[in-house]
Design an enzyme around this catalytic site. Sequence first.
Site, PDB file in Angstrom:
ATOM      1  N   TYR B 135       0.831  -1.197   0.000  1.00 20.67           N
ATOM      2  CA  TYR B 135       0.000   0.000   0.000  1.00 20.67           C
ATOM      3  C   TYR B 135       0.874   1.258   0.000  1.00 20.67           C
ATOM      4  O   TYR B 135       0.739   2.139  -0.859  1.00 20.67           O
ATOM      5  CB  TYR B 135      -0.927  -0.006   1.227  1.00 20.67           C
ATOM      6  CG  TYR B 135      -1.629   1.312   1.445  1.00 20.67           C
ATOM      7  CD1 TYR B 135      -2.685   1.700   0.608  1.00 20.67           C
ATOM      8  CD2 TYR B 135      -1.222   2.185   2.450  1.00 20.67           C
ATOM      9  CE1 TYR B 135      -3.315   2.920   0.788  1.00 20.67           C
ATOM     10  CE2 TYR B 135      -1.843   3.413   2.633  1.00 20.67           C
ATOM     11  CZ  TYR B 135      -2.890   3.777   1.798  1.00 20.67           C
ATOM     12  OH  TYR B 135      -3.507   4.984   1.959  1.00 20.67           O
ATOM     13  N   LYS B 139       1.280   3.957  -3.006  1.00 16.72           N
ATOM     14  CA  LYS B 139       0.838   5.330  -2.749  1.00 16.72           C
ATOM     15  C   LYS B 139       2.014   6.308  -2.914  1.00 16.72           C
ATOM     16  O   LYS B 139       1.836   7.439  -3.373  1.00 16.72           O
ATOM     17  CB  LYS B 139       0.254   5.457  -1.326  1.00 16.72           C
ATOM     18  CG  LYS B 139      -1.113   4.831  -1.146  1.00 16.72           C
ATOM     19  CD  LYS B 139      -2.178   5.464  -2.028  1.00 16.72           C
ATOM     20  CE  LYS B 139      -2.644   6.806  -1.496  1.00 16.72           C
ATOM     21  NZ  LYS B 139      -3.754   7.349  -2.358  1.00 16.72           N
TER      22      LYS B 139
END
Lengths: 906, 323
Positions: B135, B139
């Site tokens: 993640y 990101k």
Amino acid sequence: MTSDPARRSAPATPPPAGLPGLDPRWSRVVDAAGSSWHVLDNGPTLAAEPVGTLLAVHGNPTWSYLWRTLVAAGARAERPWRVVAVDQLGMGFSARDERVRALAERVAELGALTEALQLTGPVVTAGHDWGGVVSLGWAVAHRDALAGVVLLNTAVHQPLHEHPPIALRPAMVPALRRLVTVTTPKFLDTTLALAHPRLDRERRAAFRAPYLEAARREAIGDFVADIPAVAGHVSRPALDVVADGVRGLDVPALLLWGARDPVFSDRFLDDLLDRLPHADLHRFPRAGHLVAEDVDMAGAVMHWLDVRGLGLDASAEPAAMGGRHRAPDVAEPAALAGGHAGVAPATPDPVVPAPDAIEPAAATPAPPGPWRPMTAVLDERAGDPGLALVELRGGTSRHVSWRLLARRVDELARGLATLGIRPGDRVAVLVPPGADLTGVLYACLRLGAVVVVADAGLGVQGLSRAVRSARPKAVVGIERALLAARTLRWAPLLVASGPVHRGVREALGVDATLAEVADLGRAGDGELPTPAPDDEAAVLFTSGSTGPAKGVVYTHRGLAAMRDAVAATYSIGPGSPFVAAFAPFALLGPSLGATSVSPDMDVTAPRTLTAAALAEAVRAVDGAVVFASPAAIAGVLATADALGADERSALGAVRTFLSAGAPVPRALLERLATLLPAARLHTPYGMTEMLPVTDVSLDELVDAGDGDGVCVGRPVAGARVEISALDAEGAATGTPSTEPGLTGEILVTGPHRKARYDRLWLTEQASSRDAGRHRTGDVGHLDATGRLWVEGRLDHVVVTAQGVLTPVGIEQRVDALGGVARSAAVGVGPRGTQQLVVVVEPDESVHVAGVLADEGTAAAVRAVTPHPVAAVLARRRLPTDVRHDSKIDRAALAHWAEGVLSGRRA
Amino acid sequence: MTRVLVTGASGMLGGATARALLAAGHDVRTFQRRPSGVAGVDDVRGDLTDPAAVGAAVDGCDAVVHLAAKVTITGPEAEFHRVNVGGTRLLLDAARAAGVGRFVQVSSPSVAHVGRSLVGAPAGPAEPERARDPYARTKAEAELLALAADAPGFRVIAVRPHVVWGPGDTQLVGRIVDRARAGRLPVLGTGAPLIDTTYVDNAADALAAAVAAPEGSFGAAYVVSNGEPRPVLELVRDICRACGAPEPWRRVPAPLVRAAGALLDTAWAHLPLPGEPPITRFVAEQLSTAHWFDQRTTREALGWAPRVSLDEGIARLAAASRR
């Protein structure tokens, strides 16, 4: 100049790229004196015409890298300095050749180099170690261009009758020298290990970079061989020329000295000061030989250049100013911001010139009135058979009349003079309060010798560091003090305050006892010189609770003013005998004309004062006034139950009770009031640098009620208190003001303010940067009625994104909570965005589990604190200073809190 | 009046942001796969990785607030990359082509978090190669992509809300409460590390403020939080209490849990295991090191300050969970 054809030659080169702190644009290779040199020169990076040139010369076995911070600092926007730091030939990245150089050649070669570099404007030399000698050699030979000299641990004189420093001896044995200095990098590595704190790996590697092979280290050995430690040494005449020439230098001089140097010890510093008596000296107690690495040397030098006005008027001819002079204290273009230099424990001492200097109007000091010497009363009452002082000790007592005291002081003064103590010489006195101490102190004042007083509570190490830093000519002390004095080499002359056993006397090499000094004095009858009011009278050491103890210099006029302030504030004079259970005031008695008594107690442990001993002392002199410290009060209260009716009635006669030395909790004063029903209870606020500043009575304290901080009352007669407001970063940058409600650093003024700090030029500059005032390092505010409230230490303010918080007000609210013994409010995180954290020490009854305070305590703390509290932590015992066991060490707590709150183990 | 597109508005923060923009007087369009459930918006549904749907969503908008992302703790890295990086690239291109003037990339402090304690830290640069999990990695890549697109006429700003929570939150609050109820919520180490969080309404306000931020604030990333760090133990305890869940009580040495988390990360990445691991290394690190931020720059750049204090947020959480 000799030569060694076996040596490998190599031309100068720039240093390898990537050395920390070094800008490749500075490096130049220059041909001069038939050789090629590597120099650091910030000339190409300067945005404006430089006001002058700093010529910096490294020692052995370093190189110009030592000066990198100065090279960078010189290139400032305002009044830039060109800084040229040379690598001496055979050293650093300058050329290697077959020549073996001696001092005279090195000085001449440096001259040839500066000619090639075309140094313009006034030149200030800077030198370290043997580079100090070479730089001074250049200075003596270029008086027309010379504007000042800067010296870091160095020497220009090696007396033949003294051994060279122990640390150097292995390298000076000819058979070993080559092995230690050239074949192996032992000498180099040993020198680099002298940094405090340790050099990191990158910087160590940078210092080693030019000396990676034995062939590149030949000159390191040459330098050691060139130390003229024996008669007939080839460099002896050249060194003498430099040493004598230095005496004639009348330009401003700055000495930055690391006190922990096994090579250049204080005796070399004394020699330099003897040759340059006008020099500004800052002696860093925790720095060592590599002082340029240990402290912010560059900041200190740039600040000094500004304060001494060097380069301010480039057109003036510096050498044309005749006679030995002190440069005037010009309006300070840059002020020292924050911290006291020389006290930072692990980080370089902060010496950062503030960008926007403040120039307050001078505080109006009281015009110096008619001066009454400290010894005036003794002269006036030389025939008075009345009681001057009483000393009570272990069931015995000693009563001394004014007549006897006056005679004793006169005899001791003459005796000390016969022993060779001259006006201006320093005499450390380590004698407990009583007749002997009083006699010695007033004898020194009479003679014009400077009394050095440090508190035994500093511990042997702290005491030794303090006394040695003052360089006394003699120590007068009890046997225990003399043992330390001899072992730790405090002074050449030792005087025992009492009788000593013959064996001990011989073992310690005691030169005389006080009785013998008095005998000597009776024999001498010459006129004693009279000290002038502005001569140094005393060096009093601070308590050392916030770093190494600082020596505070008082003049005779300053001490007399302290006497007058105490007399005026507490109405003490011939009619008011007093009990002195607080050492500093014991000494004032004879100057005030008041009879004083020292009670039976161990003054280094004030808690040993019992209620009965206090009552006995009061009775001995009908004492109406009592001076004591907070710890002594605790001792008195703890033993009050054992008092008989007589003793109670004696205490009932006490008119004034003064508690000095540290803030006194109100509750303690209120309990004391029941024991001394007739006494007015007073607490002064002040510091070694000025005492007293303010005074408050218990009645006024009750009247003032609760507030943000501790109320310490109103300024005493002659004293003035101002506030320098804190800015958003928590720095005290405000113009001195008496505006009520303004929180900032407390500034104090008065005739009884210190003259200066001793051998701490930078600290003195920082503390006296507002004309006539002393910056106390305390923060607080004045209220609408002119009362001063102390809110904590400047170093302990918490700078949050919402504003600056002071600790004491918060701690007072938390301390008032049930279950809390004491507390500390500290900041964690970067200054400017700190979070407030409260650490509590719970009552004995509360169990401490983990680092977080229990939920109830945390909620209660948050409820009484008018600011957001990120965390409430608990510790069984809060760390306190060794001296008073009362000042909480907030700095240590903040460090601990930051650790546990970032996930490190408790 | 500006028309603002909010992607990912079916989530807690996305919905709150759409409402905050409406309240600020903007015309709001929402875009996600499920209905946004926000009254008063033009709700467009579609997949972030579908060029046609994205093109239709940005059409006629003046500004974009991009929240849509794959936010689970575990999963195949390719899936994170497809949504978080691919989707952002697609949206950036479409927005620029459609003449959108301002683009708010919603990011996460974890893009610059490398497992060390953050104590009053500034918003460091995103570092995909050092990020700790898929993640954070994707990101970080997306934020770099977005900021690189910042140009005159198409201004991009990255906002990193730190640990957003509130009523209806399935991420922080949901996980804490679930684990507490299952008896699987130990206290790591001392429980003392200071952790800052963001109450959902404050984060939504900050994103709405970013749309209208001064021109000079664009082209950079800002961490947003309540600015009220608390010991992690207090925070977890207060959330449990507000939601009527049992409080954590077992103390487990933090290094042990970090090691276990690393092991479980590997297991879930390589074995066909259902759901989420009981703890990941990332979560273990988050709970045993401090992370709080210097909020001065953010507040000045966005012209924003949190309206809901931590204590008020907890009270609102408790009120919502009683309903």
